[in-house]
Design a protein around this motif. Structure first.
Motif: not given
Lengths: 209, 209
Positions: B31-32, B64, B66-67, B70
């Protein structure tokens, strides 16, 4: 050629283009050409041409230009085309068959000796005088034949397994990979990826502009 | 995207690779991802990753990463994959047929609608639901159908004539050329060459080292 270690990959990747254009000039009976003229037809500047060819020893003569046939021969030698290469194709689908049909490869010294597939409908067939063997026999084949390059034309899912199996035999020097994934090989085995989808996506980007 | 004009072609040519790797991550339910992790699997440095993606607006969040989904969507949009493209293939030999069979292209939004050839043995055939038309009817076809991209899979000798004829209709945006020659088109029609022999010659050079 003694300067080769210092030559950038970008310059090396331009060499095949020189080779193609010089062949066209020979076919058109052009005997000599200046760096300016060669640059004009190739879309490079004259100084880029001189710089590229100087990397490899510099073959031009001031006031004369390049002898086309000589330069073609020298570029061929630098590329390693003064010898021929034995090739097998893994994956005998449409793309594998298309590559086996490229007479241009053979003319340049790449001789396809065998194809391999897992599909029982293809195994045993002969395509343009090239026999399709069962991929399960690949290790035995590589043990008993000299093969320089394997063209991998499988799907994405099989490509790494195929690459690992043929690499383990230590009998090939390079893999030319058409599967849409980046494969990994042990050190010493060259991998060159042709990612067709990457090229097509670049087309889409450039259309959008 | 407003920064696009300043983006180098080299950075643009890396985008499809991002797109491929991000799709793999999605398929693996990731997810990330940090720029370091993404760089490790892609063979780039973290700073290269950040620099590339900053070119296009910068999608990461400090601390965080990258997503993945997205970022995949955004890279797709930048590449122009938020729309689909209609494609015809000129040259229905093995390579043309191989390209028409690439389900990967269709999944990415490139829909092959028709093939064209001059060979009477191929004209009239249907290959994977795609009809092969006489190349002499190309102008009429382009007048009456929306086509974005022509894949040119002819031999070297025919490629420029083919490119000129389809360019004259002003009905296509791009040519994806597989013939081993550099074709010329009027301004406004994108040409992207896939010179397989250039890639193969690079293999030979690298083996030789």
């Amino acid at each position: 050629m003694e300067k080769k270690d210092k030559v950038s990959m970008a310059a090396i990747r331009r060499l095949p283009k020189y080779y193609r254009y010089l062949k066209d000039l020979i076919d058109r009976d052009v005997e000599k050409i200046s760096s300016k003229e060669l640059g004009d037809i190739m879309g490079f500047t004259a100084s880029q041409i001189r710089q590229d060819l100087n990397n490899f020893g510099g073959f031009g003569q001031q006031g004369y230009g390049y002898n086309v046939k000589e330069l073609y021969g020298e570029v061929g030698k630098i590329l390693g085309l003064d010898k021929s290469y034995e090739v097998v194709i893994i994956g005998a689908g449409n793309l594998g068959q298309a590559l086996s049909n490229y007479t241009n490869f053979e003319k340049t010294g790449f001789n396809c000796k065998a194809m391999f597939d897992v599909n029982p409908r293809l195994v045993g067939m002969t395509i343009r005088d090239i026999k399709v063997y069962d991929f399960d026999d690949i290790e035995g084949y590589l043990e008993t034949h000299d093969v320089d390059i394997a063209f991998v034309c499988t799907n994405k899912e099989s490509a790494q397994d195929v690459a690992s199996r043929i690499s383990n035999t230590c009998k090939i020097s390079a893999i030319w990979n058409f599967a849409p994934t980046d494969i990994v090989t042990p050190e010493g085995i060259v991998v060159e990826n042709v990612h067709l989808i990457d090229s097509l996506l670049t087309v889409a980007y450039r259309i959008k502009d």
